[in-house]
Design a protein around this motif. Sequence first.
Motif, short mmCIF file in Angstrom:
data_model
loop_
_atom_site.label_atom_id
_atom_site.label_comp_id
_atom_site.label_asym_id
_atom_site.label_seq_id
_atom_site.Cartn_x
_atom_site.Cartn_y
_atom_site.Cartn_z
N GLY A 14 30.40 -12.92 -38.31
CA GLY A 14 29.92 -13.90 -37.34
C GLY A 14 30.18 -15.32 -37.82
O GLY A 14 29.79 -15.68 -38.92
N LEU A 38 34.44 -12.99 -40.74
CA LEU A 38 35.06 -12.20 -39.67
C LEU A 38 34.34 -12.51 -38.36
O LEU A 38 33.13 -12.31 -38.26
CB LEU A 38 34.92 -10.71 -40.00
N ARG A 41 35.08 -13.36 -31.68
CA ARG A 41 35.69 -14.23 -30.67
C ARG A 41 36.40 -15.37 -31.40
O ARG A 41 37.39 -15.17 -32.06
CB ARG A 41 34.61 -14.75 -29.71
N ALA A 46 29.93 -18.39 -29.33
CA ALA A 46 28.66 -17.86 -28.80
C ALA A 46 27.59 -18.96 -28.87
O ALA A 46 27.90 -20.14 -28.67
CB ALA A 46 28.27 -16.60 -29.55
N SER A 48 26.11 -20.80 -30.94
CA SER A 48 26.23 -22.02 -31.75
C SER A 48 27.05 -23.12 -31.07
O SER A 48 26.84 -24.31 -31.33
CB SER A 48 26.84 -21.69 -33.12
N THR A 187 38.42 -11.07 -34.72
CA THR A 187 38.32 -9.93 -35.64
C THR A 187 36.92 -9.31 -35.56
O THR A 187 36.05 -9.61 -36.37
CB THR A 187 38.64 -10.41 -37.09
N THR A 217 25.17 -11.90 -36.72
CA THR A 217 25.71 -11.57 -35.40
C THR A 217 24.74 -11.87 -34.25
O THR A 217 25.03 -11.55 -33.10
CB THR A 217 26.14 -10.09 -35.35
N LEU A 223 25.44 -4.30 -35.97
CA LEU A 223 26.17 -3.22 -36.64
C LEU A 223 25.20 -2.23 -37.28
O LEU A 223 25.60 -1.15 -37.71
CB LEU A 223 27.11 -3.80 -37.69
N ASP A 236 20.36 -18.05 -21.25
CA ASP A 236 19.81 -19.38 -20.99
C ASP A 236 20.99 -20.25 -20.52
O ASP A 236 22.10 -20.07 -21.00
CB ASP A 236 19.25 -19.89 -22.32
N PHE A 355 16.21 -15.95 -34.00
CA PHE A 355 15.83 -17.38 -33.93
C PHE A 355 15.15 -17.75 -32.62
O PHE A 355 14.47 -18.77 -32.54
CB PHE A 355 17.07 -18.25 -34.11
N LEU A 358 15.72 -21.39 -31.25
CA LEU A 358 15.58 -22.56 -32.12
C LEU A 358 16.26 -22.28 -33.47
O LEU A 358 15.62 -22.24 -34.52
CB LEU A 358 14.11 -22.96 -32.32
N GLY A 361 18.90 -25.69 -36.46
CA GLY A 361 18.48 -26.12 -37.80
C GLY A 361 18.15 -24.92 -38.67
O GLY A 361 18.62 -24.81 -39.81
C1 LIG Z 1 22.00 -21.95 -23.89
C2 LIG Z 1 21.38 -22.01 -25.25
C3 LIG Z 1 20.65 -23.13 -25.62
C4 LIG Z 1 20.09 -23.21 -26.90
N1 LIG Z 1 19.50 -24.37 -27.29
C5 LIG Z 1 19.11 -24.53 -28.57
C6 LIG Z 1 18.67 -25.79 -29.05
O1 LIG Z 1 18.70 -26.80 -28.34
N2 LIG Z 1 18.23 -25.87 -30.32
C7 LIG Z 1 18.23 -24.78 -31.15
O2 LIG Z 1 17.79 -24.91 -32.30
N3 LIG Z 1 18.71 -23.59 -30.74
C8 LIG Z 1 19.18 -23.45 -29.49
N4 LIG Z 1 19.71 -22.27 -29.10
C9 LIG Z 1 19.80 -21.16 -30.07
C10 LIG Z 1 20.90 -21.41 -31.11
O3 LIG Z 1 22.09 -21.74 -30.46
C11 LIG Z 1 21.06 -20.16 -31.98
O4 LIG Z 1 19.80 -19.82 -32.55
C12 LIG Z 1 22.05 -20.34 -33.10
O5 LIG Z 1 23.26 -20.88 -32.63
C13 LIG Z 1 22.28 -19.00 -33.77
O6 LIG Z 1 23.43 -19.08 -34.59
P1 LIG Z 1 24.07 -17.75 -35.10
O7 LIG Z 1 25.21 -18.12 -35.97
O8 LIG Z 1 23.02 -16.88 -35.70
O9 LIG Z 1 24.57 -17.00 -33.78
P2 LIG Z 1 25.88 -17.19 -32.87
O10 LIG Z 1 26.28 -18.59 -32.71
O11 LIG Z 1 25.61 -16.40 -31.62
O12 LIG Z 1 27.00 -16.48 -33.71
C14 LIG Z 1 27.07 -15.07 -33.86
C15 LIG Z 1 28.55 -14.75 -33.95
O13 LIG Z 1 28.72 -13.41 -34.36
C16 LIG Z 1 29.88 -12.91 -33.72
N5 LIG Z 1 29.79 -11.46 -33.76
C17 LIG Z 1 28.84 -10.67 -33.22
N6 LIG Z 1 29.09 -9.37 -33.51
C18 LIG Z 1 30.22 -9.35 -34.24
C19 LIG Z 1 31.00 -8.31 -34.83
N7 LIG Z 1 30.65 -7.02 -34.72
N8 LIG Z 1 32.11 -8.66 -35.50
C20 LIG Z 1 32.49 -9.95 -35.65
N9 LIG Z 1 31.79 -10.99 -35.10
C21 LIG Z 1 30.69 -10.68 -34.42
C22 LIG Z 1 29.78 -13.48 -32.31
O14 LIG Z 1 31.03 -13.47 -31.65
C23 LIG Z 1 29.23 -14.86 -32.59
O15 LIG Z 1 30.26 -15.84 -32.66
C24 LIG Z 1 20.24 -22.12 -27.82
C25 LIG Z 1 20.98 -21.00 -27.44
C26 LIG Z 1 21.55 -20.93 -26.18
C27 LIG Z 1 22.36 -19.72 -25.82
#
Ligand SMILES: Cc1cc2nc3c(=O)[nH]c(=O)nc-3n(C[C@H](O)[C@H](O)[C@H](O)COP(=O)(O)OP(=O)(O)OC[C@H]3O[C@@H](n4cnc5c(N)ncnc54)[C@H](O)[C@@H]3O)c2cc1C
Length: 437
Positions: A14, A38, A41, A46, A48, A187, A217, A223, A236, A355, A358, A361
Amino acid sequence: MLADATDCDLAVVGAGFTGLWTAYLAKQRRPDADIVVLEARRCAAAASGRNGGFCDASLTHGFANGLARFPGEIDTLERLGLENLDAIESTVREHHIDCGFERTGMIDAATAPWQLDELTELAGAIAGHGYDAQLLDTRAMRDHLVSPTYHGGLWIRSRTAIVNPARLAWGLRRMCLEAGVRMYDGTAVTRLRREAAHMRLETVHGTVTARRVALATNADRSLLPWLRPFILPVYDYVLVTEPLTAAQLASIGWVNRQGVADSGNQFHYYRLTADSRILWGGYDAVYHYGNRVGVALEQRAQTFDKLAGHFFATFPQLAGLRFTHRWGGAIDTCSRFCAFWGTTHRGRVAYALGFTGLGVGASRFAAQVMLDLLEGRRTERTALHMVRTRPLPFPPEPLRYGVVQLTRWSLDRADRREGRRNLWLRTLDLAGLGFDS
Ligand SMILES: Cc1cc2nc3c(=O)[nH]c(=O)nc-3n(C[C@H](O)[C@H](O)[C@H](O)COP(=O)(O)OP(=O)(O)OC[C@H]3O[C@@H](n4cnc5c(N)ncnc54)[C@H](O)[C@@H]3O)c2cc1C
């Protein structure tokens, strides 16, 4: 895209904030480590790259949720959260990440008298916990932002930054690459299994053999199958306007550029962008039966119409303003509204998720925790009750879908009835469960 077999010390799955911070901070800890990221997309495709851009100090989805769930360590969590936000800010400055990071603070706006009562209660609760906050009555609110819907607000000055999240993520990606991390977009990891002393990750066109694995992820299908019931992917949605003219900006008087959220159970969040557009999102939180996720769910006309209607009710001065961008994304809602962690395969694999809207951060803190866990280190972070415990899982379908719909209906009803919570919401509150975006 990874197209062959490779091995590494740490494989991160991710490339959102959690994965990027994990890879970058792992390199800081051990510059000689071979690290692979890895991504199914592309980096930040997604949540972030799709979120509202509120980078908050809270690790617990707000003070009230943190206090209710972790009363014994709330001050530690608040301090760690503030240190985490400060560290994000220094990284942005030090590495010249051009992401419009502005430490503006945040206003919780009351759009009904009962909301102002709740904000007054919150102001009382945070007093004595190091907050720089000011309660605003209807008139004082007008000095910050002008809307006929406001009954006042609570301005918390230094614990939130506004940021262009995709640019922040791309900046982190650049830092990872400069530090020598190998990054593979396109990947998807399809399978994870143990092989002697290592973990083997199968991807669509290749394989990775890794000493350690960090799963980042988020709302996607985990997984680790047993982890799936802990997460509800909730969609959202966000609108962005064309840039405001100086006259339009003056009509709403948003001089201090704070991030804003209104305070209903179903709430909007909004902020100014660097080029003076308004990003306006939230309110609807849409769950699809069976934890369904997918690109097709990232646009939703009826939600965009509803959001636009609410926007002009909030800012009638801006009638005629056009929306130039609209999108949606999945939020990894868990029943305690804040991240949780764990390890599996004898400590070789760690995960962080939950999360619940939120994570901009908190994802950096989550990455540090995953690295502590993978190193088997006992730190102030891993000793936290918050880190050592998990939320309750959601029930299986079809009950899950029914529970979500009943909860959404009840929250909507509470918003229309001066915040009065029905028996169902009170039962969830008592059980420490809930549904939020
Ligand atoms: C519309 C919206 C508004 C939001 N507003 C806020 C805000 O204002 N403030 C705040 O703090 N938070 C907000 N959030 C939440 C915040 O965006 C997330 O908590 C944060 O981005 C999570 O990051 P992450 O890296 O864990 O997840 P993600 O950014 O979702 O990344 C996970 C990644 O894993 C990849 N992945 C998944 N499965 C696999 C696999 N099997 N193999 C390879 N890759 C894989 C996906 O493609 C993805 O790119 C919001 C979310 C949304 C959707």
